[in-house]
Design an enzyme around this catalytic site. Structure first.
Site, PDB file in Angstrom:
ATOM      1  N   CYS A  91       0.877  -1.106   0.107  1.00  0.00           N
ATOM      2  CA  CYS A  91      -0.218   0.227  -0.064  1.00  0.00           C
ATOM      3  C   CYS A  91       0.967   1.322  -0.058  1.00  0.00           C
ATOM      4  O   CYS A  91       0.250   2.457  -0.154  1.00  0.00           O
ATOM      5  CB  CYS A  91      -0.877  -0.148   1.248  1.00  0.00           C
ATOM      6  SG  CYS A  91      -1.648  -1.527   1.210  1.00  0.00           S
ATOM      7  N   HIS A 123      -2.555   8.087   5.718  1.00  0.00           N
ATOM      8  CA  HIS A 123      -2.823   6.998   5.098  1.00  0.00           C
ATOM      9  C   HIS A 123      -4.365   6.528   5.150  1.00  0.00           C
ATOM     10  O   HIS A 123      -4.913   6.021   4.294  1.00  0.00           O
ATOM     11  CB  HIS A 123      -2.057   5.710   5.420  1.00  0.00           C
ATOM     12  CG  HIS A 123      -1.967   4.500   4.592  1.00  0.00           C
ATOM     13  ND1 HIS A 123      -1.775   4.766   3.265  1.00  0.00           N
ATOM     14  CD2 HIS A 123      -2.267   3.476   5.097  1.00  0.00           C
ATOM     15  CE1 HIS A 123      -1.702   3.229   2.676  1.00  0.00           C
ATOM     16  NE2 HIS A 123      -2.029   2.422   3.811  1.00  0.00           N
ATOM     17  N   HIS A 155      -9.334   2.241  -0.767  1.00  0.00           N
ATOM     18  CA  HIS A 155      -8.001   2.068  -0.583  1.00  0.00           C
ATOM     19  C   HIS A 155      -7.456   1.319  -1.943  1.00  0.00           C
ATOM     20  O   HIS A 155      -7.751  -0.008  -2.021  1.00  0.00           O
ATOM     21  CB  HIS A 155      -7.596   1.333   0.680  1.00  0.00           C
ATOM     22  CG  HIS A 155      -6.164   0.938   0.767  1.00  0.00           C
ATOM     23  ND1 HIS A 155      -5.114   1.725   0.209  1.00  0.00           N
ATOM     24  CD2 HIS A 155      -5.576   0.285   1.823  1.00  0.00           C
ATOM     25  CE1 HIS A 155      -4.135   1.407   0.739  1.00  0.00           C
ATOM     26  NE2 HIS A 155      -4.212   0.623   1.764  1.00  0.00           N
TER      27      HIS A 155
END
Length: 1885
Positions: A1304, A1546, A1587
């Site tokens: 990620c 994030h 995401h």
């Protein structure tokens, strides 16, 4: 003629013709004119494989001969042998020859219902209707084996996934594959397997010739490849049981095709494969009918499906079967089957039908009983009641709001910027109300927060900043005063009244208007105490009472006693008149007069609405002592509009003492506020616009903990309550929202249980202090004869279940010492209005509770307070009566606004009234005197009738007047007065960042000029993305503003394929504009948003997974397979020999295979004991994801079809994002880079977490399932393949390629690698970013890790898909997967300035970090804290390196040293030249030597300057333990840790990450000494996008850049309640709405990835880069950017309207011959040639590419000076060293002529610097004594002659010194580039 001679002549003729063809020019145009014009040919036939010449002929006829043919009535026909065989040979279609049934036959034939023919899945071309079936045998067609021509054609077309007609046989395989070597290899491999061997270089041979070569050795039988493909087609697309043998038999029986032709038909089916498996055998036959017809057309044969001969065949439309005969034939079979069934049943000892019959009868009886009961229930209660009582309560759906601490800071900041931007210019009631709410939430953190912003408020920027500072400081002082106080409810709103007007046109207009006589609630209470004319009551005075008593007694008294009585009576009168304790009417008047003097509304002067009264804020915390309570002003014989009644034997009557208690409490609440701290309250019926909603606001602003119910639970409703809490929620308050139906008994019980249950049982653990049950539904129009189901349900809500609710609370109350006060919503409407169902009865019945409080046992647990609610305007029940409210008030009574009524009711919660309720039930009359109006119904009816009548009259007059005016003055008489709506037009700008003026830039950071080495500063010049919200522009609109603009809606509609641009004829007329993509109808751009927005929003962003986007993946039916063992032999099935052998190979003895002789196919039978994998489907719980907008198509952007079919979908996202990023950088042609840098200096560092997951799926899952998968699928799965395609289709660079894989955190890691690549000198331009796709495999595994949001659970909690990603909230529960790509173009700042590309942001710092020892790969860590690593110890003073003035001083010293070194080196060149001359001898060239050495000196000088600037500017902090990397990176731009305005988190919405990341950022800020009270804005983008793994950091970085550009900080709109755990992180603010700031200087982006990947990037506003530049450089750059912006603007509009945004390159910028020379010359650059940027011979190893113009000029001057050994002066000056903005410096050193000349040049900075350098060189050449560094050089003047050559003129002291030294003349040479200026002077003696 003999055959051999004929053959020889033919060969010779052919040779000559070919020679002529190749040697002579093609004269086809002339040829056409001959046969078209001279011969008027009407039928032209081309003999050839494709209609090439025919196409040209058609175009010529259309262009030149259309009118000519029309004049001569010529009808030309252009045909081609390859496709028009029937027309050429005049062969009719067999279908046209089919016999047609006569009407008579149709009538005689029994009609049967027409069976609907199932439509098979779409094939490549329309399927022609098959010939009608015939009863007779079909006529067989002579068989013909498969031809190599067809076989090759099919195999190639099938591999290319194209229809046959799209694959010309004239082309070679190499040309057809378009450069795809893997596809080419696949085709050649397939041909090898098919034919056994291939000729030499088959890829270069046209397919026609290749077929001829194969035909010689071809057997006519299908080979391995074709057999396998046909077998796969039959098994994957045909219905079960329809095998190859079945198909062959069908083709033979249907069309009479032999085995060879059957093969041909099956081959052709391969290029027309259905999209999905056909549903039935009929579909399959229809499919093969169409293929057979196509084959017949291509083979030149006719198909017939009936007998070819026989008299009966023509007339037979199908045999007719007698149904009776058919029944007789089958009856015996049915009878036998039935007997067998009965025998088997007897054998099993089971009686048929008996059990099922009994159960059926029982079920039928039970069903009848149930139906009867249901019918009875329905008849008694009605449908509305039945539906209304359904329970809705769910504890899971409860919403808890308690994060007042975060909303307080958000509100303060919003108010601060509202003042700064002029939205709030004066202190009005709304502002004061906001201040009260902020004070109610005051805490030390909030005060520090406000103090920091006020202390740092730049007052010099203007009046609004001064106002913000003044008001802000007052608010801070207030908050400090109330820090220890309880929050209070204090309403400072304006008091309003009803106003109804009838306009001239007859429109009834109602509005709430401010009352001048009553401006605030303090005066409102006074007004209520005074009552009105209608509330006055005639009561006898004391004197009158005494007189009546006296008369009554005196009649019975004697004379003596009468005298005594008279004396006593007179004394009593005197006492009454003189006593101050006995109230009289006169005394009351006196008191009223005294009381009204200081508080008369007309004399009020401190109205807080006036602009000058901002000191009102300062007085807010003051508590006012009420000297004369309002109760003392109640007039005699008057009942206040609001009062308390006491129960007497005659009923409820006004009680002055209790009313005084209530009114005084209201007055105190109005003046000093009312607190509800630690009160637990239940409120029902608090929907928007209701009294309950206003009560709720008051409760939470007073600090209460409230649970509110809603019967319409939805996202919209919960947002309403969340917004209310965010604005009014005070410290310690809590608001809980639950779904609840007060009409449901189950809900009543469940609600109370939820309130009282302990938290560990899922409850709240509360004990209620107050209950406000205001739930109700309107019953308008229901009279006595219409008491329906709705009325009964309303009665249940307002009475029955209200009592149940109180009873349930009573039963749950734990003690008798804390009774709950119940505010009963009573009504004065006791049938007064009528036609309101059971409303009156419900309200009256509640009054029984006043008696039951005494008679029942719950008095110690519940108290009763009845509130008779008066006429309240604007509520759901009363809004229809608003228009007559003004008329009602004129009668002398009072109607109320919702705020007023809420205030009245909240006054019943004062401690005094609460105490009173515990002593006895309380009746509060809040009716406003309405009860005193007799015949209220008549009054209201009359008011309404009068209004409507007035409106009708005015409307009629208005219409009549308008007609009259039009008759007299014409129809357009109203044109000038008509209201015209100006509707906005779309303006798609695609803007570059706005550039400020240079003076504004210098104000930002004046010390930065010249401090940084721009080749070591990396900037972002372009960015883009493909994501769930389209691109970066449309995503930003949704993120920042929560909706699409008109331009955004147009772009989204274009992206999603709803619209397309049309330019040409439409419906017979020329049209240029948008059209609907489906209907092709024009649509005005202003209508696009309204028409498509709903669908756009539905199919973009986070939403339910749409299977069509993921190859049919439906998470509700997620397919898996399970191994089973076969329990008995299975039925046989058919397949090819190869497949059968493979089954046998796998199952061995548990499988039997046998050949079918007729077809050569095999039957396979799986036997008992074999193992099979059987598919199964499970209900997966991850139903939601962030998906690319539905309808997104790479074709829309211009990506070619062959590329789309070849690559993985994620590659398409990357290609689009890349081209948009380049366009964002103003790069319309990527080859433009090579004008400035070498091909080796453009790199790609983008990466991915997973890469091509669709390719991986195909490689593993589809390949395992033996589904068709491209042979080069492996290459598309590699993570670096996406970058490869970018280079192959767009860049053609030869630079570094690095592919990060950071889960990620990939995108930020990519940026980090990209910066390192640039700073290491390996590249100057790099593409960075990340990308990842969404697929079911990853989704399932993330779910197994419990990392993602469980959609099923979220739905249970009442969440919609778009709110399932909720970072930072109390209820966050896993991240939401998404897909897409994000790309940035980064380069050196120096290159960006030279190219004139927009600079969006400066990349000040990037870093990655791992975490500690552990065993959990996804566990969050804090390793990235190391960017703040800094040793403090006991050190007291900061490092001087952080002081930019110190660094600048050091840099200037070093630059002086470099300047001196360069001048010295240039002066030594003459000596070096002499030595070199001796070394090289005759080959030596003085000019060349000096030129090269001068260039070397310049380059070395430049390197030294670069190193110096790096040392003192860019990299001064590196490896210094006292300066953290983060602090140092900011300090390089003269920024501090306080200047990071935003932290883009994030923020995945997981419990662990959001807490860990907040702690990390907080500790980072704290360690580096960020000021207290200065939190960073926390931006949590994933609430909107989900995401996307690899693309996450790229999207965040794009958002950070957009924040820098706009100054707008987007809020996390899903943050309904911020987690209490995050309150401890004082350095982070969590906004839930967008806040427009006055500028953001720097943004931090943090990203965390599974596998110990932490990453951080810091971007700085480009203004801080521009501050490094001098004026001329900046202004030159601004000019370049402006020009580039215009070019890009035009390109983008063309790209969207023409679908040409992506233009794939078909050639490298160099020829094959120049490829290696280009690689080997680092100075090779492209040139423009025929509008294309290409390399040429002259640009490679060019003599002009290394030595610059400055070096050449300087060398030339030095070679001239070599003749003399004295009087030489050399001077070098950096362009940045001369400050031309310093007027004093210019005046002292430059003459007027010099100044004028320099300012008029293209580059004033360079001109001034060159002139200054020349002055210094002249001074050195004169060789005179210096007067010091500060001496003026104005006496040395540099002028230009007619040719522009510099000349020296000496004046004053300089002239005298030259004469004294014997200097007659001074020659000067000046040269400069964009770095420095050099001057060489030579004195002549």
């Amino acid at each position: 003629m003999k055959p051999e001679i004929e053959q020889e002549l033919s060969h010779t003729l052919l040779t000559e013709l070919l020679a002529y063809q190749f040697a002579s020019p093609v004269r086809w145009i002339e040829t056409q004119d001959v046969f078209l014009k001279q011969h008027n040919t009407e039928r032209i036939i081309e003999i050839g494989p494709s209609p090439t010449l025919a196409g040209m002929a058609n175009r010529t006829i259309k262009a030149k001969y259309e009118s000519y043919d029309a004049a001569l009535s010529l009808q030309r026909q252009v045909l081609c042998y390859s496709k028009d065989a029937k027309e050429i040979y005049y062969k009719p279609d067999p279908a046209d020859l089919a016999p047609k049934e006569t009407p008579k036959q149709e009538e005689s034939t029994p009609s049967a219902p027409a069976a609907a023919t199932p439509t098979p899945a779409a094939a490549a071309a329309p399927t022609p209707a098959p010939a009608p079936a015939s009863a007779g045998p079909v006529e067989s067609i002579p068989d013909e084996p498969v031809k190599a021509n067809l076989l090759i054609h099919v195999l190639v077309a099938q591999k290319l996934k194209k229809p046959l007609d799209a694959v010309p046989m004239t082309k070679a395989i190499k040309d057809l594959v378009n450069g795809k070597s893997t596809v080419q290899n696949e085709i050649l491999g397939d041909l090898g397997k098919e034919f056994g061997s291939t000729p030499e270089k088959p890829e270069d041979t046209p397919l026609e010739e290749l077929a001829e070569q194969f035909q010689d050795s071809f057997s006519g039988q299908l080979g391995k490849t074709s057999t396998s493909l046909i077998g796969r087609l039959m098994s994957s697309k045909m219905p079960g049981g329809f095998s190859i043998t079945t198909a062959r038999k069908y083709l033979e029986s249907r069309f009479g095709l032999g085995a060879g032709r059957q093969d041909s038909v099956l081959l052709m089916a391969l290029t027309n494969e259905p999209a999905n498996r056909l549903g039935s055998e009929a579909d399959a036959k229809t499919f093969f009918d169409g293929i057979a017809q196509k084959y017949a057309s291509s083979a030149g044969i006719s198909l017939s499906s009936g007998a070819g001969s026989g008299a009966g065949a023509a007339n037979s439309g199908g045999a007719v079967v007698d149904s009776a005969a058919l029944d007789a034939l089958t009856a015996e079979n049915k009878k036998l089957a039935k007997q067998q069934l009965e025998v088997l049943a007897r054998y099993l000892q089971s009686r048929l039908k008996q059990g099922s019959l009994k159960s059926f009868i029982k079920e039928k009886e039970a069903s009848a009983v149930l139906q009867k009961e249901l019918d009875l229930w329905e008849a008694e209660h009605g449908e509305f009641y039945a539906k209304g009582i359904q329970p809705t309560f769910s504890a899971l759906k409860s919403r808890t709001y308690d994060s007042y601490w975060n909303w307080a800071r958000q509100d303060v900041l919003s108010m601060y910027f509202d003042i700064i931007f002029g939205k709030l210019t004066s202190v009005d009631r709304e502002t004061i109300n906001q201040c009260i709410q902020i004070m109610n939430r005051a805490n030390p953190t909030l005060i520090k927060f406000m103090q920091y912003h006020i202390d740092h408020c730049p007052e010099y920027k203007g009046e609004t900043y001064k106002l913000a500072k003044r008001l802000g400081q007052q608010l801070i002082d207030n908050c400090k005063q109330v820090l220890t106080e309880d929050p209070v409810y204090k309403d400072v709103s304006r008091i309003t009244g009803p106003k109804t007007k009838v306009s001239a046109k007859g429109n009834i207009e109602y509005e709430e208007t401010q009352k001048d006589s009553v401006r605030k609630f303090e005066q409102y209470v006074y007004e209520m105490a005074q009552g009105g004319a209608m509330t006055k009551v005639s009561q006898p005075t004391i004197q009158e009472d005494l007189a009546r008593v006296y008369k009554a007694i005196s009649k019975q008294a004697s004379k003596d006693s009468k005298l005594e009585l008279q004396r006593v009576y007179e004394d009593l009168l005197k006492v009454v008149e003189s006593s101050k304790e006995i109230e009289t009417e006169q005394l009351t008047k006196d008191i009223l007069q005294a009381a009204t003097v200081p508080t008369t509304p007309t004399e009020e002067v401190d109205d807080p609405c006036t602009p000058s009264s901002d000191d009102e804020i300062a007085s807010l915390p003051d508590k006012t002592s009420i000297i004369q309570p309002v109760s003392s002003t109640i007039p005699s014989q008057t009942i206040p509009f609001l009062h308390i009644q006491k129960k007497t034997k005659d009923g409820w009557e006004y009680n002055k003492k209790l009313s005084s208690l209530y009114l005084d409490g209201l007055e105190s609440a109005a003046i000093n506020g009312l607190t509800f701290k630690d009160k637990y309250v239940l409120v029902t019926g608090a929907g928007a616009g209701s009294i309950g909603a206003e009560i709720l606001q008051g409760l939470i602003s007073g600090g209460a903990k409230v649970i509110v119910t809603t019967s319409r639970f939805s996202k919209k409703v919960t947002e309403y309550y969340q917004n209310m809490y965010a604005r009014y929620g005070a410290a310690g308050s809590t608001l809980i929202v639950v779904p609840f139906n007060q009409g449901s008994k189950q809900d009543v019980d469940a609600l109370v249980q939820y309130i009282y249950d302990e938290p560990k049982k899922g409850g709240l653990g509360w004990d209620l202090d107050a209950i406000i049950p205001f739930a109700a539904i309107p019953e308008n129009g229901n009279g006595l004869d219409n008491i329906d189901s709705k009325s009964e349900f309303a009665h249940r809500i307002m009475l029955t279940n209200l009592l149940r609710l109180l009873g349930a609370v009573k039963s749950k109350k734990p003690t008798d010492t804390r009774p709950a006060q119940c505010i009963l919503p009573l009504s004065p409407n006791h049938g007064t209005f009528g036609f309101d169902g059971l409303y009156s009865e419900s309200k009256i019945s509640l009054e029984t509770l006043f008696n039951r409080w005494y008679s029942e046992d719950w008095g110690s647990k519940l108290t009763v307070c009845g509130a008779v609610i008066g006429w309240t305007r604007g509520t759901g029940l009363m809004s229809a009566n608003n228009i007559i409210a003004e008329g009602i008030e004129k009668l002398g009574v009072r109607t109320f606004s919702q705020k007023e009524m809420a205030f009245n009711i909240l006054g019943l919660l004062t401690p005094e009234i609460v105490q009173l309720c515990q002593e006895e039930p309380v009746m509060a009359d809040l009716n406003g005197g309405l009860q005193f109006i007799d015949n209220l119904k008549d009054f209201t009816s009359k008011l309404r009738t009068d209004l409507l009548e007035t409106a009708d009259i005015r409307r009629a007059v208005s219409i009549e007047s308008a007609i009259e005016q039009k008759v007299v003055n014409g129809d357009n008489v109203d044109a000038n007065y008509s209201k015209v709506m100006v509707e906005p037009r779309a303006n798609m700008k695609f803007d570059f960042p706005t550039l400020k003026s240079y003076d504004e830039i210098k104000q930002i950071a004046p010390e930065l000029e010249g401090m940084l080495d721009l080749e070591n500063v990396v900037v972002v010049t372009g960015f883009a993305e493909v994501g769930p919200w389209g691109n970066s522009r449309t995503r930003w609109e949704m993120e920042a503003y929560g909706e699409f603009s008109l331009e955004g809606a147009i772009e989204m509609a274009w992206i999603m394929g709803f619209i397309k641009y049309h330019n040409g004829n439409l419906q017979g007329k020329p049209y240029s504009g948008w059209v609907d993509a489906k209907t092709q109808t024009p649509i005005d751009e202003k209508d696009i948003k309204s028409k498509y927005e709903e669908e756009i929003l539905e199919h973009s962003g986070i939403r339910l997974i749409e299977p069509e986007l993921f190859n049919g993946y439906d998470p509700k039916k997620k397919q898996m397979i399970q191994e089973i063992v076969v329990q008995h032999d299975l039925e046989p099935f058919e397949c090819s020999k190869e497949t059968a052998e493979q089954y046998k190979h796998e199952h061995g003895e548990k499988c039997e295979i046998f050949e079918i002789e007729e077809s050569g196919e095999y039957t396979v039978r799986i036997l008992k004991g074999a193992t099979l994998y059987v598919p199964k489907a499970l209900r997966f719980d991850r139903l939601v994801a962030g998906q690319i907008p539905t309808g997104w198509d790479a074709r829309t952007y211009g990506i070619p079809e062959d590329t789309i079919s070849q690559v993985d979908p994620i590659t398409l996202y990357v290609l689009v994002a890349t081209v948009e990023a380049l366009l964002s950088a103003g790069i319309t042609d990527p080859y433009e880079f090579y004008k400035y840098v070498h091909v080796s200096e453009v790199g790609n560092c983008s990466g991915s977490g997973m890469g091509g997951v669709s390719a991986l799926r195909g490689m593993f899952k589809d390949r395992y399932a033996d589904k068709p998968v491209q042979n080069d699928i492996l290459q598309e799965s590699f993570i670096n393949t996406m970058s490869a395609w970018v280079n192959m289709l767009l860049l053609s660079s030869s630079g570094p390629i690095k592919t990060p894989v950071g889960a990620c955190a990939t995108a930020v890691e990519s940026v980090d690698i990209g910066i390192e690549t640039i700073l290491s000198g390996k590249a100057k331009v790099v593409l960075v970013g990340g990308y990842d796709d969404f697929q079911e495999e990853g989704s399932y595994e993330f779910a197994n890790m419990n990392a993602t949001s469980n959609s099923i659970e979220e739905f249970k909690h009442g969440r919609t898909p778009k709110e399932m990603s909720r970072p930072t909230t109390t209820t966050r529960n896993g991240f939401m997967e998404a897909q897409g790509s994000g790309i940035q173009v980064i380069m050196t700042a120096d290159l960006a300035l030279k190219m004139g590309v927009p600079i969006h942001a400066v990349l000040a710092m990037t870093a990655t970090a791992t975490d500690k020892i552990g065993r959990s790969v996804p566990a969050p860590g804090k390793g990235i804290l190391t960017t703040a690593r800094e040793h403090h110890g006991n050190l007291k003073y900061p490092s001087p390196l952080l002081n930019i003035k110190y660094r600048k001083r050091q840099l200037n010293k070093r630059l002086e040293q470099i300047k001196s070194w360069e001048e010295t080196e240039l002066s030594y060149l003459q000596e070096e030249a002499e030595l070199a001359k001796e070394e090289f001898g005759d080959e030596f060239s003085m000019h060349e030597f000096l030129k090269e050495r001068t260039e070397e000196v310049y380059r070395e000088s430049k390197r030294q300057v670069s190193d110096a600037k790096k040392q003192w500017g860019n990299s001064f902090y590196k490896s210094d333990p006292r300066i953290a990397p983060l602090r140092g990176a900011l300090a390089a731009f003269n920024l501090t840790i306080d200047d990071i305005g935003v932290a883009s988190f994030h923020g995945t919405s997981t419990v662990a990450n959001d807490k860990n990341e907040s702690a990390t950022i907080n500790n980072m800020m704290k360690h580096l000494g960020r000021s207290e009270g200065n939190p960073v804005f926390g931006v949590f983008q994933k609430y909107l996008t989900g995401h996307p793994k690899g693309a996450a950091g790229a999207w965040m970085l794009n958002g950070a850049i957009q924040i820098l550009e706009s100054g707008l900080v987007p809020g996390n709109r899903n943050a309904d309640n911020v987690d209490k755990l995050l309150e401890q992180y004082e350095y982070v603010l969590y906004p839930s709405r967008s806040i427009q700031t006055d500028g953001i200087k720097a943004v931090s982006v943090t990203s965390f990835g599974f596998g110990q990947k932490g990453a951080q990037a810091v971007v700085v506003h480009p203004d801080y880069l521009f501050a490094v530049l001098d004026r001329s450089t900046y202004e030159e750059y601004a000019t370049k950017v402006s020009a580039r912006n215009k070019k890009t603007y035009r390109y983008m509009h063309n790209a969207i309207t023409r679908n040409t945004m992506f233009v794939a390159k078909d050639k490298a910028p160099y020829s094959d011959e120049l490829e290696q020379p280009v690689y080997l010359d680092p100075l090779a650059r492209v040139e423009e040639n025929k509008k294309k940027l290409v390399f040429s011979d002259k640009t490679i190893q060019s003599n002009q590419s290394y030595v610059g113009e400055v070096a050449q000029k300087t060398a030339k001057a030095l070679s001239t000076l070599n003749k003399s050994s004295k009087g030489v002066g050399v001077d070098v000056e950096l362009l940045s060293a001369i400050n031309i903005d310093n007027e004093t410096f210019i005046e002292r050193n430059f003459t007027g002529n010099e100044v004028e000349y320099c300012l008029n040049t293209a580059h004033p900075q360079a001109s001034f610097t060159g002139t200054w350098s020349a002055k210094e060189a002249v001074f050195k050449a004169l060789g005179v004594e210096s007067k010091g560094a500060g001496a003026s050089l104005i006496d040395i003047e540099i002028t230009r002659d007619v040719n522009g050559a510099p000349k020296v003129i000496l004046h004053g002291e300089a002239k005298k010194a030259a004469a004294k030294a014997g200097v007659k003349n001074v020659n000067i040479s000046i040269s400069h580039d964009d770095f420095q200026a050099t001057a060489v002077a030579l004195s002549e003696f």
